[in-house]
Design an enzyme around this catalytic site. Sequence first.
Site, PDB file in Angstrom:
ATOM      1  N   ASP A   1       0.821  -1.208   0.000  1.00  0.00           N
ATOM      2  CA  ASP A   1       0.000   0.000   0.000  1.00  0.00           C
ATOM      3  C   ASP A   1       0.861   1.268   0.000  1.00  0.00           C
ATOM      4  OD1 ASP A   1      -2.684   1.268   0.442  1.00  0.00           O
ATOM      5  OD2 ASP A   1      -1.628   2.044   2.197  1.00  0.00           O
TER       6      ASP A   1
ATOM      7  N   GLU B   1       1.331  -0.976  -5.452  1.00  0.00           N
ATOM      8  CA  GLU B   1       0.197  -0.053  -5.600  1.00  0.00           C
ATOM      9  C   GLU B   1       0.765   1.347  -5.786  1.00  0.00           C
ATOM     10  OE1 GLU B   1      -3.098   2.717  -4.169  1.00  0.00           O
ATOM     11  OE2 GLU B   1      -1.485   2.164  -2.818  1.00  0.00           O
TER      12      GLU B   1
HETATM   13  C1  GLC Z   1      -3.804   3.437  -0.714  1.00  0.00           C
HETATM   14  C2  GLC Z   1      -5.203   2.922  -0.522  1.00  0.00           C
HETATM   15  C3  GLC Z   1      -6.094   4.039  -0.128  1.00  0.00           C
HETATM   16  C4  GLC Z   1      -5.566   4.665   1.130  1.00  0.00           C
HETATM   17  C5  GLC Z   1      -4.110   5.063   0.990  1.00  0.00           C
HETATM   18  C6  GLC Z   1      -3.500   5.316   2.323  1.00  0.00           C
HETATM   19  O1  GLC Z   1      -3.699   4.299  -1.764  1.00  0.00           O
HETATM   20  O2  GLC Z   1      -5.642   2.292  -1.678  1.00  0.00           O
HETATM   21  O3  GLC Z   1      -7.408   3.603   0.053  1.00  0.00           O
HETATM   22  O4  GLC Z   1      -6.319   5.800   1.428  1.00  0.00           O
HETATM   23  O5  GLC Z   1      -3.332   4.050   0.433  1.00  0.00           O
HETATM   24  O6  GLC Z   1      -3.296   4.109   3.015  1.00  0.00           O
HETATM   25  C1  GLC Z   2      -3.228   9.170  -4.333  1.00  0.00           C
HETATM   26  C2  GLC Z   2      -2.124   8.248  -4.101  1.00  0.00           C
HETATM   27  C3  GLC Z   2      -2.584   6.827  -4.168  1.00  0.00           C
HETATM   28  C4  GLC Z   2      -3.823   6.620  -3.323  1.00  0.00           C
HETATM   29  C5  GLC Z   2      -4.858   7.618  -3.591  1.00  0.00           C
HETATM   30  C6  GLC Z   2      -5.979   7.471  -2.614  1.00  0.00           C
HETATM   31  O1  GLC Z   2      -3.623   9.107  -5.641  1.00  0.00           O
HETATM   32  O2  GLC Z   2      -1.097   8.439  -5.050  1.00  0.00           O
HETATM   33  O3  GLC Z   2      -1.590   5.988  -3.721  1.00  0.00           O
HETATM   34  O4  GLC Z   2      -4.393   5.401  -3.611  1.00  0.00           O
HETATM   35  O5  GLC Z   2      -4.303   8.888  -3.487  1.00  0.00           O
HETATM   36  O6  GLC Z   2      -7.061   8.230  -3.003  1.00  0.00           O
END
Ligand code: GLC
Ligand code: GLC
Length: 649
Positions: A286, A328
């Site tokens: 994540d 991710e």
């Molecule tokens: C990732 C998750 C998102 C979350 C963020 C912080 O992007 O997909 O839902 O808010 O990380 O953990």
């Molecule tokens: C931003 C971050 C991504 C996360 C997202 C959550 O785009 O780059 O990692 O999932 O915010 O909304």
Amino acid sequence: MSYAADSGVCLDRILASTDLSGLSKKDATTFTRRLKEHFPRLFDKYTYVYGHQYDCYFHLQKLVEILRDGLKSRKPALKKLDNERLKNPLWYRDEQQVGMACYVDLMGPTLNDLHDKIPYFKSLGVTYVHLMPLYDAPKGDSDGGYAVSDYRKVNPTLGTVKDLEKLASALQKEGINLVLDFVFNHTSDEHAWAKAALAGEKQFQDYYYLFDDRTIPDQYEHTLREIFPQVRRGSFTFNEQIEKWVWTTFNSFQWDLNYSNPEVFNAITSEMLFLANIGSAALRLDALAFIWKELGTNCENQEKAHVLIQAFNCCLQIVAPAVVFKSEAIVHPDEVLKYIDKDECQLSYNPLLMALLWNSLATRKTRLLTRSMKKSFSISENCTWVNYVRCHDDIGWTFDDAVANELGINAFDHRHFLNQFYTGRFEGSFANGVPFAENPSNGDCRVCGSLASLCGLEGALKSNDSKGIDDAVKRMMLLYGITFSIGGIPLLYSSDEVGKLNDYSYRFDDTKKHDDRWVNRIAVTRADTELALGNTSPANPTETASLRVFNGLRKMIAIRKQNAIFGQSSTQILDADNHHCFAFLRENTQGHKLLVICNFSEHPQTIQRSLLATLKGASGRDLLTDETVEMNASPLLLEPFQQMWLLAD
Ligand code: GLC
Ligand code: GLC
């Protein structure tokens, strides 16, 4: 002296003083063998980041003890899986693999209830289930579970670690891989480390980025991107209890971990191995782009972030080689690619394909999709994409501005158009979406909404428009069809498979209403699954559409699984001679060829048959309709939103 030589001496010394007597003889042998193989790389990475610290070797020794303990607690069934996967490392490139991501509470509602959903997964053909974060987290808002208070405890409303282990082994028995989140950029402010920091313990204050005043935060903020500007401006939060500024990239209760401290790396490795040992086949890394901070940069995708992930990967190779990493990184396409490597992340979300599929649906044009995929789709043969259409998050328009420019598209204006289009602010749009994280300084925003609502089903059902319903279902099939066929693991987002509409109930929940992503976190009820499985009949147009979506997806998945061409084959993006169409060719070493052609427009389109020449045969068979398509002079006709999966005869 080279690193390799250094690492040999270092490993000998560490092993001489590490007690392996707690391991079985077999484990001790395995451990030493794997260390011999992977320690040089681990040493290289670790000393690259921490070598300048006086106590680096002390921490490295501790890390080896953590790895030893990880192997000791790995269950026999998982060790067996380690051996199987080492023999078949590219299992994730197999055409049999089909994923689904779901929230336990929205589908269960508990872990134990999910056992009953195994037949549902199997009926669709799902072989990979990503359970959204299910760890102990603050009550109320926990960023959908992404604020973890204890990695070793399941959120009590969902069950226990024992329940999770039981489910993992039940899934494994059915050939379904469990995927869990590894949320390692931050913990919640209720994690024991954060609590100790709040209590003033210096050791744990060093686990995070805490600052006495705004001097340093101000310096960093010059170059940082704001991720959740709707929650709080900037990336730091003032904590009154300790009177310090805390680095909080996401929500204020999500404290970024300080990876310049080797103790943090070690402590998190121990948590990671715990998750691996529950029985997960893959860990979703994540927010991995954010783990390293460097003054004067945007603190995303830093070189040391990569080095650290490679070091974590080494640790897994030593303790739990069956487990792979999924990146991710929702960032610039060039940066997404940099995480993808056998020694870093074997799997990666494909946010560019996702965003550009939505772009093509809105514009009915495929130039940007084609050009971008030509540039960015190809990755190492040892790795694979995880292709998705929707997920629990927003849609960010992460395409490359330079590629857009080449096509004469102004990236800023175009993003504005896409946001307008998908949030119902554009005349004639079919989509019902919601804006997310609007930035008052630059007007930037992202889009939320369910697959069905963004494809037009919500609007069409409301206005009783049967052609609109039909088009919406076809759009859903088109987008998912591409994820099933282009190469990689297709990842369904649970509730998409039954075409659920936006759920606006979050607007009445104080813990959710400020975060519009909840509009696309939707329950799949028993009634939904019964309908999908054919145990009940559709009673209204919504249910009829839902069943069409489910059956349509199920059929495509079944076709994918019957044809090896969807597995370990190359993908070549082609220029279709019609700018409403997207085409690519799959080819494997057995000489099989598949040509996929997709029409993104609601009007019929023609394609010159010369495109079929790439199949090098006299005809092709459309796997979706079972019809044979001859190579002759007249142009090929594609119906609105039609896709063809043409296998060379
Ligand atoms: C990732 C998750 C998102 C979350 C963020 C912080 O992007 O997909 O839902 O808010 O990380 O953990
Ligand atoms: C931003 C971050 C991504 C996360 C997202 C959550 O785009 O780059 O990692 O999932 O915010 O909304």
